[in-house]
Structures are given as structure tokens and as C-alpha cells.
Design an enzyme around this catalytic site. Structure first.
Site, mmCIF file in Angstrom:
data_model
loop_
_atom_site.group_PDB
_atom_site.id
_atom_site.type_symbol
_atom_site.label_atom_id
_atom_site.label_comp_id
_atom_site.label_asym_id
_atom_site.label_seq_id
_atom_site.Cartn_x
_atom_site.Cartn_y
_atom_site.Cartn_z
ATOM 1 N N GLU A 158 -4.709 7.841 -3.181
ATOM 2 C CA GLU A 158 -5.168 6.562 -2.642
ATOM 3 C C GLU A 158 -5.416 5.555 -3.774
ATOM 4 O O GLU A 158 -5.312 4.348 -3.565
ATOM 5 C CB GLU A 158 -6.421 6.782 -1.783
ATOM 6 C CG GLU A 158 -6.772 5.653 -0.849
ATOM 7 C CD GLU A 158 -5.759 5.385 0.273
ATOM 8 O OE1 GLU A 158 -4.831 6.188 0.474
ATOM 9 O OE2 GLU A 158 -5.905 4.347 0.933
ATOM 10 N N HIS B 7 0.837 -1.207 0.000
ATOM 11 C CA HIS B 7 0.000 0.000 0.000
ATOM 12 C C HIS B 7 0.877 1.265 0.000
ATOM 13 O O HIS B 7 0.735 2.131 -0.866
ATOM 14 C CB HIS B 7 -0.915 -0.011 1.230
ATOM 15 C CG HIS B 7 -1.832 1.160 1.325
ATOM 16 N ND1 HIS B 7 -3.131 1.121 0.879
ATOM 17 C CD2 HIS B 7 -1.651 2.419 1.790
ATOM 18 C CE1 HIS B 7 -3.705 2.292 1.074
ATOM 19 N NE2 HIS B 7 -2.827 3.107 1.632
ATOM 20 N N GLU B 8 1.797 1.303 0.938
ATOM 21 C CA GLU B 8 2.637 2.509 1.044
ATOM 22 C C GLU B 8 3.583 2.613 -0.154
ATOM 23 O O GLU B 8 3.927 3.714 -0.578
ATOM 24 C CB GLU B 8 3.411 2.503 2.358
ATOM 25 C CG GLU B 8 2.523 2.471 3.613
ATOM 26 C CD GLU B 8 1.428 3.537 3.649
ATOM 27 O OE1 GLU B 8 1.627 4.606 3.041
ATOM 28 O OE2 GLU B 8 0.361 3.291 4.263
ATOM 29 N N HIS C 172 1.793 4.573 -2.738
ATOM 30 C CA HIS C 172 1.888 6.015 -2.462
ATOM 31 C C HIS C 172 3.271 6.538 -2.849
ATOM 32 O O HIS C 172 3.408 7.608 -3.448
ATOM 33 C CB HIS C 172 1.660 6.282 -0.968
ATOM 34 C CG HIS C 172 0.224 6.232 -0.533
ATOM 35 N ND1 HIS C 172 -0.757 7.010 -1.127
ATOM 36 C CD2 HIS C 172 -0.401 5.535 0.449
ATOM 37 C CE1 HIS C 172 -1.922 6.771 -0.520
ATOM 38 N NE2 HIS C 172 -1.739 5.875 0.424
HETATM 39 CO CO CO Z 1 -3.208 5.253 1.872
#
Ligand code: CO
Length: 501
Positions: A296, A266-267, A270
Site C-alpha cells: 500500500e 493508485h493501482e 501496486h
Molecule cells: Co491499494
């Protein structure tokens, strides 16, 4: 003072914007340190440092001189990039000018206090402790909305902070469709009574081994450790200090392997966005990410659409077994089922790809009603529990499992819907990539993550804030955010999962 030409005014603005971005990188590095390695008691004076730098940046950007430069620069012949930069500069300047400093300080101080009270209230499982602070936050936000102005309803003003130019009504229309389709799919799963083999993820997983494995995955996918780091924090995050220095964190639970892996992916998503921004435009809006809903979309893309796919684990499951021999006797398909288990739960951050959005829709509807004065904070807990029961079929047994679970309301409202916008946009980009590059999972099977990354870089990252978020979605995919892509994706995925035994 000499009179500047429009072009000279524009150049002055670039200079100032860059300077302030460099200065704010000090808050970024200090904030990273605060959350990773700072000794616990350092927080008091650290907060002071951030306040001083933050105030300096605010003072510099709200000088009348900046407004004059913007007015002058607008009179020139502008290219697309200059127009975009000026649009965002003017927006920020006007908004910061409008909010009285007393209100700003009241907001910051109340948030700091409310955060500590929220933590205590959650530990004690007692919403009553937090309620007076939440009332104050809501009052501040309502006031801010009135001052900032809005299209249709006060809540629009708060959404605009995170998803510029999007309205509550637009979001409500999208969420309405997503909600009814999600409930339909959830019913289907309930009727099947599916065993998702979640026990295969339970066990004892050495922290150091987990960290090694996460780093291994990052390297294989293409996260460049010459430009980033992976560290451990209670709440994972990604932060760009400067171009070529984008850091991520994850958390490690010894009894649960999936949290660290999917937190990392997830990160990483980003971080890819931040790493792929244009270095040439660094320090100006066109060199910055455009909204949380787009940000996101990138984290969810890598975490869910890639990371929770069968193709991804066809590539990495053998390595996983080497790191964690306990998977030796677990079939790949069962591992795939387990990491995709659909199980309605009280807690948003523990929820799956399908029910996650119900958690967000609940918060969106409540925030909207509170800010628009349809309900008051006194009635918020009951409203939460009633709505939750309607959506999920069971009722929170405590405040901890209900209204006190998230930190966000100790300072802001309007942020939550961007999580689901992220899921929706990710699905739409995913669909587009499949059309343009051929089956994306074929690329994954070949470990060709570079081609996927480059597509995202060219179409999204490099654009920065050249377009407003919904314009970007329109340009990249041919239409604005449309829930049908996520619904189709979820429907296909669920059919797939239900066919595995
Ligand atoms: Co996030």
C-alpha cells in the site's frame, strides 16, 4: 526413498514453490476475468474452480514431506536469500498445518455467505441482517488467533497475516501520535473555513475520454502496456498474473473526473511493485511482495505523493485541458486545490489524505477490542457511532454510512491497519528519496519518473521478501515506521493549500 542433502532439499522446495506459484497464476487469471469480462451468471461454477485449485495447493504444501524438506534444508550452509525463503516457507507450512481443515472450510463458507448478506444488508441499510454472520466470522477469527498463537494479545495473530511480525501495540503507539496530530490539523482547517473549489471537478466527463486520458498518463509515467492492461471494474484492483503480465483496473464516473485518474495512479503503484519484483526469484518468497503495508505504500506513493502534487499537474494540466476542454478556464492552482480538498466524510473511500487515517484508526481500535473480547458484536454498532462522533464531530445517520460501508469484515479482521501503515511508509520513503535524489518534485517537473521508479525498484521491489517488512523499512530509511514523516508531509501540504486562493 533416497536421503536428500540439505542443498538438494532446498532445491526440491524451490521446485515445489515454483510449481505451486505457476498453478496459482491460474486463479489469478481466472479471478481477473471474473471481475472484468465474465458473464454475470458464471460465478457459481467459477467459485468451484478456485476452490479446487486452492485446495490442491493447500494439500501439496501441507504434506509432511514438505516439513521434512524444510527441516533438512535448514541444516545446510545457507546464504541470505536461502535463509529468507526458508523462513517464509516454514512460517507458511507451520501456520497451514496448525489450522484444522474444518475451521478453514468453515471460514471460507461463512465468508462467501456473509459477503452476500453484507451486500443485501447494506442495500437495505440494516445492520441487524448482517450481525449474526459477523458474530460467526468473529468467532472463527478468535479461534484462529488462539490456534496460531500470538505475542501479546489475540489480535496480533491476525495482524501477522498481513504485516508479519508487527504487533497491535506497536501499531497503536504509531496511530496514537498520528491521531492527535491529525485532529490538530483538522481543527486548523475547520477554523480557516477554506474553499477548496471542489466545483471545478464537477461536470460531464465522457467515459471513453477518461479511459484515453488514464492510458495517456500511464504511458507517460512508464507503465508498460506490453506487460499490462487497463480495464474497468466497479472496485479498482491490480493483479499480477505472472512476471511481465501485471494488470490494473479503474472505475469511470461520468460526473466525476478524479475517481478514474487517482484510481488508476493508485493501482499503477501496486503494479509497479509487482512488475519490479525479481524475475530470477519468481516463485519463491524473495520474488514476492512482503506485506500489505509495504504494498500500500507503493500505491499511495504514486497516487498521493506524486499524483496529487502541484508539480505533477504542472506537467500534465495542459494535456488534461486538451482531453477535457471544460478545464480551459480553470486555474491550475484551483484544480490542485480541488483534488486535495480536505473534507471529513462518513465514507472511508471518499475521504481525503488527512482524514483517511482517522477512518482506519477507528476500525483498528474496534477490531482490536472485538478480537481481544473487550467488546462483543452486539455492541459494535454503538461503539462505531460513538467513536466516529468523537473523531469527526458528527454521527453516522445510518448503517450504510457507518458500520456497513466496508466489505472487509465479511471475511477478515487485521487488514485495515495496513492502509494507514501504507501511508506512513510512503511518507518515509518519500522523505528518503528527497534526501538521496534531491528534490523529488524537480524530477517530476522534468517528467523523469524513471529515476524515481528505479530507486523504488532497487530499494524495495527487487528486495521482495528478503527482509521482514519493518526490517525493510529500517534498512531503506534508517529507522522503523515513524509517524513524524507523514505528519510533516501533511502539515506542509496543508499550509500550502491554505495559502492558495
Ligand atoms: Co491499494
Amino acid at each position: 526413498m533416497t536421503i536428500l542433502t540439505p542443498q538438494e532439499s532446498y532445491k526440491e522446495l524451490v521446485k515445489l514453490s515454483k510449481k505451486l506459484t505457476y498453478i496459482s497464476s491460474l486463479i489469478a487469471i481466472s479471478g481477473w476475468d471474473e471481475r472484468t469480462y465474465m458473464p454475470k451468471d458464471g460465478f457459481k461454477h467459477r467459485a468451484e474452480v478456485h476452490a479446487i485449485i486452492g485446495e490442491y495447493i493447500y494439500e501439496e504444501w501441507t504434506k509432511d514431506y514438505v516439513g521434512e524438506l524444510i527441516e533438512k534444508a535448514k541444516q545446510g550452509e545457507l546464504d541470505e536469500i536461502q535463509k529468507a525463503n526458508l523462513y517464509w516457507w516454514e512460517k507458511k507450512y507451520k501456520e497451514q498445518k496448525k489450522i484444522p481443515k474444518e475451521l478453514l472450510i468453515r471460514h471460507i463458507k461463512t465468508s462467501t455467505l456473509a459477503y452476500h448478506v453484507w451486500k443485501e444488508a447494506r442495500e437495505k441499510d440494516n445492520f441487524e441482517l448482517f450481525k449474526p454472520y459477523l458474530k460467526e466470522i468473529v468467532e472463527i477469527l478468535r479461534e484462529e488467533a488462539q490456534i496460531l498463537g500470538y505475542k501479546n494479545e489475540p489480535y496480533d495473530a491476525l495482524i501477522d497475516k498481513y504485516e508479519p511480525e508487527m504487533t497491535a501495540q506497536e501499531i497503536a503507539n504509531i496511530f496514537q501520535q498520528l491521531k492527535s496530530e491529525t485532529l490538530r490539523l483538522l481543527n486548523r482547517i475547520r477554523n480557516e473555513n477554506k474553499d477548496f473549489k471542489s466545483y471545478v471537478l464537477k461536470g460531464n466527463f465522457d467515459k471513453e475520454k477518461q479511459k484515453e486520458f488514464c492510458k495517456f498518463l500511464l504511458e507517460k509515467i512508464g507503465y508498460d502496456f506490453n506487460k499490462g492492461r487497463l480495464d474497468e471494474t466497479a472496485h479498482p484492483f491490480a493483479t499480477r498474473i505472472l512476471p511481465n503480465d501485471v494488470r490494473i483496473t479503474t472505475r469511470f464516473y461520468e460526473d466525476n473526473i478524479s475517481s478514474s485518474i487517482f484510481g488508476t495512479l493508485h493501482e499503477m503503484g501496486h503494479a509497479f511493485y509487482e512488475m519490479g519484483l525479481s524475475e530470477d526469484h519468481f516463485g519463491t518468497p524473495v520474488g514476492e511482495s512482503v506485506s500489505l503495508g509495504i504494498h500500500e505504500s507503493q500505491s499511495r506513493f504514486w497516487e498521493n505523493f506524486i499524483g496529487r502534487s502541484l508539480a505533477f499537474w504542472e506537467v500534465f494540466y495542459d494535456s488534461m485541458k486538451k482531453f477535457f476542454p471544460q478545464f480551459e478556464n480553470v486555474k491550475l492552482e484551483h484544480f490542485y486545490l480541488a483534488i486535495n480538498e480536505i473534507r471529513p466524510s462518513y465514507i472511508r473511500v471518499e475521504s481525503d489524505e488527512l482524514t483517511y487515517n482517522l477512518h482506519i484508526i477507528l476500525r483498528f481500535e474496534l477490531e482490536r477490542d472485538v478480537i481481544n473480547k473487550k467488546i462483543e458484536v452486539d455492541d459494535l454498532k454503538d461503539a462505531w457511532n460513538d467513536k466516529f462522533e468523537k473523531l469527526f464531530g458528527f454521527r453516522p445517520r445510518s448503517d450504510k454510512e457507518g458500520i456497513l460501508q466496508d466489505v472487509h469484515w465479511s471475511s477478515e479482521m487485521g487488514y485495515f491497519p495496513t492502509y494507514t501503515l501504507g501511508n506512513l511508509n510512503a511518507a518515509q520513503f518519500f522523505h528518503k528519496i528527497n534526501n538521496e535524489l534531491g528534490n523529488i518534485y524537480e524530477l517530476v517537473r522534468k517528467s523523469d519518473f524513471k529515476t524515481i521508479y528505479n530507486w523504488l525498484k532497487d530499494n524495495i521491489y527487487q528486495k521482495g521478501s528478503l527482509y521482514k517488512p519493518q526490517e525493510l523499512v529500517q534498512i531503506v530509511t534508517g529507522e522503523k515506521t515513524n509517524p513524524k514523516y507523514l505528519i510533516n508531509y501533511l502539515e506542509n501540504k496543508i499550509e500550502n493549500l491554505l495559502n492558495i486562493y
